[in-house]
Design an enzyme around this catalytic site. Structure first.
Site, short mmCIF file in Angstrom:
data_model
loop_
_atom_site.label_atom_id
_atom_site.label_comp_id
_atom_site.label_asym_id
_atom_site.label_seq_id
_atom_site.Cartn_x
_atom_site.Cartn_y
_atom_site.Cartn_z
N HIS A 20 0.84 -1.20 0.00
CA HIS A 20 0.00 0.00 0.00
C HIS A 20 0.87 1.24 0.00
CE1 HIS A 20 0.86 0.41 4.23
NE2 HIS A 20 0.26 -0.74 4.53
N HIS A 23 4.10 1.43 2.22
CA HIS A 23 5.28 0.74 1.69
C HIS A 23 5.88 1.55 0.53
CE1 HIS A 23 2.52 -2.67 3.02
NE2 HIS A 23 3.51 -2.69 3.90
N CYS A 128 2.19 -10.04 21.26
CA CYS A 128 1.34 -9.52 20.19
C CYS A 128 1.76 -10.17 18.88
CB CYS A 128 1.44 -7.99 20.08
SG CYS A 128 0.57 -7.40 18.61
N CYS A 131 2.81 -7.65 16.13
CA CYS A 131 4.17 -7.09 16.23
C CYS A 131 5.22 -8.19 16.28
CB CYS A 131 4.34 -6.25 17.49
SG CYS A 131 3.26 -4.85 17.57
N CYS A 145 -2.13 -3.90 22.88
CA CYS A 145 -0.95 -3.49 22.13
C CYS A 145 -1.21 -2.11 21.52
CB CYS A 145 -0.69 -4.51 21.02
SG CYS A 145 0.27 -3.83 19.66
N HIS A 148 -1.52 -2.29 17.52
CA HIS A 148 -2.63 -3.00 16.86
C HIS A 148 -3.95 -2.85 17.60
CE1 HIS A 148 0.94 -4.82 15.04
NE2 HIS A 148 0.16 -4.92 13.99
N LYS A 297 -5.60 5.12 11.30
CA LYS A 297 -4.52 4.32 10.72
C LYS A 297 -5.04 3.63 9.48
CE LYS A 297 -1.35 2.92 14.25
NZ LYS A 297 -0.83 1.80 15.00
N LYS A 300 -5.96 -3.06 6.75
CA LYS A 300 -6.84 -3.94 6.01
C LYS A 300 -8.19 -4.06 6.70
CE LYS A 300 -5.03 -7.99 5.45
NZ LYS A 300 -4.70 -9.35 5.07
#
Ligand code: MSP
Length: 635
Positions: A20, A23, A128, A131, A145, A148, A297, A300
């Site tokens: 995405h 990246h 997690c 992570c 976490c 996430h 954030k 997905k």
């Protein structure tokens, strides 16, 4: 950079999700840096790749009902195929499943084990999966976490540990002695704040009984290592550690580029691992912020993922690269907005740079004999251009040196604006009315062309395609006058070379809102269409078709040209190119509407249509539980 070498890395991306904009951002910055240093004639090595072991990947593969290796192959291929589409020029693409990487990791593990810095012990804590690490109680926010926002699992097991705590004091000292080891400063401070508490040892293994998708430890067959000990070492494998010539040349110049999400592994685990393995620390850790989507954030599960190729297809590659680097202050978070993107295209690109190129070229061709003229009658008023140029070049150099590419762009745009103003103030069209002014007119045109040349060199790491087009118009497409050395003195553009007016570089654009916005969060089920009779349905001839060949349609990131077998061979053009590579699709048996009227897509005939549906990761093709005969009717 040290002396004449430069080594830049991106994180290696997990293969549990398709690429995405986040990246793309990191990888494009790395590319801009690599291109910039190459322009200086420095030996440059640019490494990117994929991180393929671990729970997350195994879980994603299980969901997709394929083996972890097949899953990793598929997503890794998506990353690899994306980079050339974004004009990314990495020197090497590494995968953690590569045999040479496995060998390097095992070698380093053995070395650190032999020296006594890896030991066997018990661990209990909150883990997690997102992570891939244990969290200390105090790091959790409301028991969750912070990355996430999920409740971590409680885990207890015997494992191998790396004596990270032993290197705490050394690391603090190193960071203090090298103030820009981690930059920008806010992240250095974050790491130092973290190091104020005692540093715990790092759990580096998982029992095979729980996870097999990892690398077997060289000193215990019942355990695998993965995630950080595995992944971080890619930066060494990629340049041939321990004996390659590349390793000796590039390691002292190592620049890592990451986002803030993986600061701790890179700022703490990695330098201590290197120390334990007897390897010098990297030179800089460069940390950027996060792209958010409408203040949340991108993820997905929120369904708001922005895909780079969608933006490239809609607005063009160079505008996309420019926008990413210009709109984010390196180190801070930014909110992606398509409105802001369009505004930048229209103001910075169409108005400022695009206009400068077209006005200059129009005048140059009109007022000269189609060649670069000589600057015979330079006057004091022209000084502003050389002076601004040399200041701009210095500012660009400084922007790159302090890892602030947005500052380099701001400086370049100041120069562009000064040049545009120079046109308005010099009024060449007035001078053109009297042939007596010819010498002065040609001098002004020369100054404008030289300013364009300098601009083209300065923007070329960011917008390589557009820079090449400007250089072609200036008649310097063959190499001379395109590198940084050629900027040292005003006047690098040689008189006499042929000018070629080109098309408008950056046409103005409008916000294309249809599929332009990020997918709306959690799309609702679309309404069912009005009923049809069985007879009506019967008119649609659906068939099982085998894909026997596939290739990309040139100049399209979306279209694949397929040869499928039904009642014979036929050609179908399908818009699956972002979701499947040609290699992936060949051999599959899929569902085709066989009696759809032929149509032409980008001039290529298509006889039929594939059936597919949307998933969070993009399109997925309809397939079969048991392979049918090719051509079988679907009813
Ligand atoms: N596999 C690890 C990294 C191992 S490196 C030895 C990993 N992979 S990842 O796929 O999650 O990639 C994280 C990186 O992707 C970030 O550090 C950043 O470079 C990039 N980005 C992912 N999402 C991003 C944003 N929303 N914004 C900016 N960059 C982000 O972590």
């Amino acid at each position: 950079m040290t002396g004449n070498t430069f080594y830049i890395t991106t994180p290696i991306y997990y293969v549990n999700a398709s690429p995405h904009i986040g990246h793309a951002y990191t990888t494009i910055i790395a590319d801009v840096l690599a291109r910039y240093h190459r322009l200086h004639g420095r030996r440059t090595f640019f490494l990117t790749g994929t991180d393929e072991h671990g729970d997350k990947i195994a879980e994603a593969a299980r969901k997709a009902e394929v083996t972890p290796q097949a899953y990793a192959d598929r997503i890794s291929a998506q990353f690899r195929a994306l980079w050339p589409e974004l004009a990314v020029t990495q020197d090497y693409f590494i995968r953690t499943t590569d045999a040479n990487h496995v060998e390097t990791v095992r070698r380093i593990l053995q070395k650190v084990h032999d020296s006594g810095d890896i030991y066997f012990g018990q661990y209990e804590g909150f883990y997690c999966v997102g992570c891939e690490r244990f969290y200390m109680d105090k790091e959790l926010v409301d028991g969750k976490c912070p990355q996430h926002e999920t409740v971590p699992e409680h885990r207890k097991e015997s494992n191998y540990f790396f004596r990270m705590g032993k290197y705490q004091d050394w690391l603090i000292q190193h960071i203090q002695d090298h103030p820009d080891f981690i930059r920008p400063e806010r992240y250095r401070n974050e790491v130092l704040a973290f190091l104020r508490d005692p540093l715990e040892d790092l759990c580096i293994s998982r029992p095979k009984s729980r996870l097999t998708w990892g690398m077997t430890l060289p000193f215990d067959d019942n355990y695998v290592t993965y995630v950080w000990f595995d992944a971080l070492i890619n930066y060494l494998t990629g340049i041939g550690y321990p004996d390659g010539d590349n390793f000796r040349t590039f390691w002292p110049a190592a620049e890592h580029l990451i986002a803030k999400d993986i600061l701790k592994p890179h700022g703490i685990y990695w330098p201590t691992m290197l120390k334990a393995a007897g390897i010098e620390p990297y030179r800089h850790l460069n940390v950027h912020g996060y792209w958010n989507i409408e203040k949340s954030k991108m993820s997905k599960s929120l369904g708001n993922v922005v895909r780079p190729l969608d933006l490239k297809d809609k607005y063009g590659l160079d505008p996309f690269r420019y926008f990413l680097l210009r709109d984010m202050v390196f180190g801070l978070d930014s909110t992606f907005s398509e409105e802001a993107f369009v505004q930048r295209i229209n103001s910075d690109l169409a108005n400022d740079l695009g206009n400068l190129v077209s006005r200059t070229m129009t005048m140059a061709v009109k007022y000269t004999i189609g060649r670069v003229p000589e600057a015979r009658v330079a006057v004091d008023e022209d000084r502003i251009l050389w002076e601004t140029a040399s200041r701009t070049i210095a500012e660009v150099e400084a922007g790159f040196a302090e890892m602030a590419p947005h500052k380099a762009l701001i400086a370049i745009w100041e120069f562009i604006n000064v040049t545009n103003k120079y046109i308005v103030e010099r009024e060449p069209w007035v001078l053109a009315k009297d042939p007596a002014n010819r010498g002065r007119l040609e001098t002004i045109v020369y100054h404008l062309l030289e300013a364009l040349r300098i601009t083209s060199v300065l923007v070329s790491p960011f917008m390589p395609g557009s820079a090449a087009k400007i250089q072609e118009q200036l008649g310097i497409a063959d190499g001379a006058g395109q590198d940084f050395a050629s900027l040292a003195n005003w006047g690098g553009l040689k008189a006499g070379s042929e000018l070629k007016r080109g098309e408008s570089l950056f046409p103005r654009v409008e916000l294309k809102t249809d599929q332009a916005r990020p997918e709306s969060p959690k799309a609702e089920v679309p309404p069912i269409k009005p009923e049809i009779t069985y007879e009506e349905f019967e008119k649609i001839d659906l068939r099982a078709a085998k894909v026997i060949a596939a290739e990309r349609v040139p100049k399209s990131s979306k279209l694949l040209k397929l040869t499928v077998e039904i009642d014979g061979e036929r050609q179908i053009v399908a818009g699956m190119g972002k979701d499947y590579t040609p290699e992936e699709i060949v051999g599959k048996t899929i569902v085709v509407v066989a009696n759809l009227k032929p149509a032409k897509l980008m001039g290529i005939e298509s006889r039929g249509m594939l059936l597919a549906t949307d998933t969070e990761e993009g399109l997925t093709l309809l397939g079969f539980d048991r392979p049918p005969k090719t051509g079988a009717k679907i009813h």
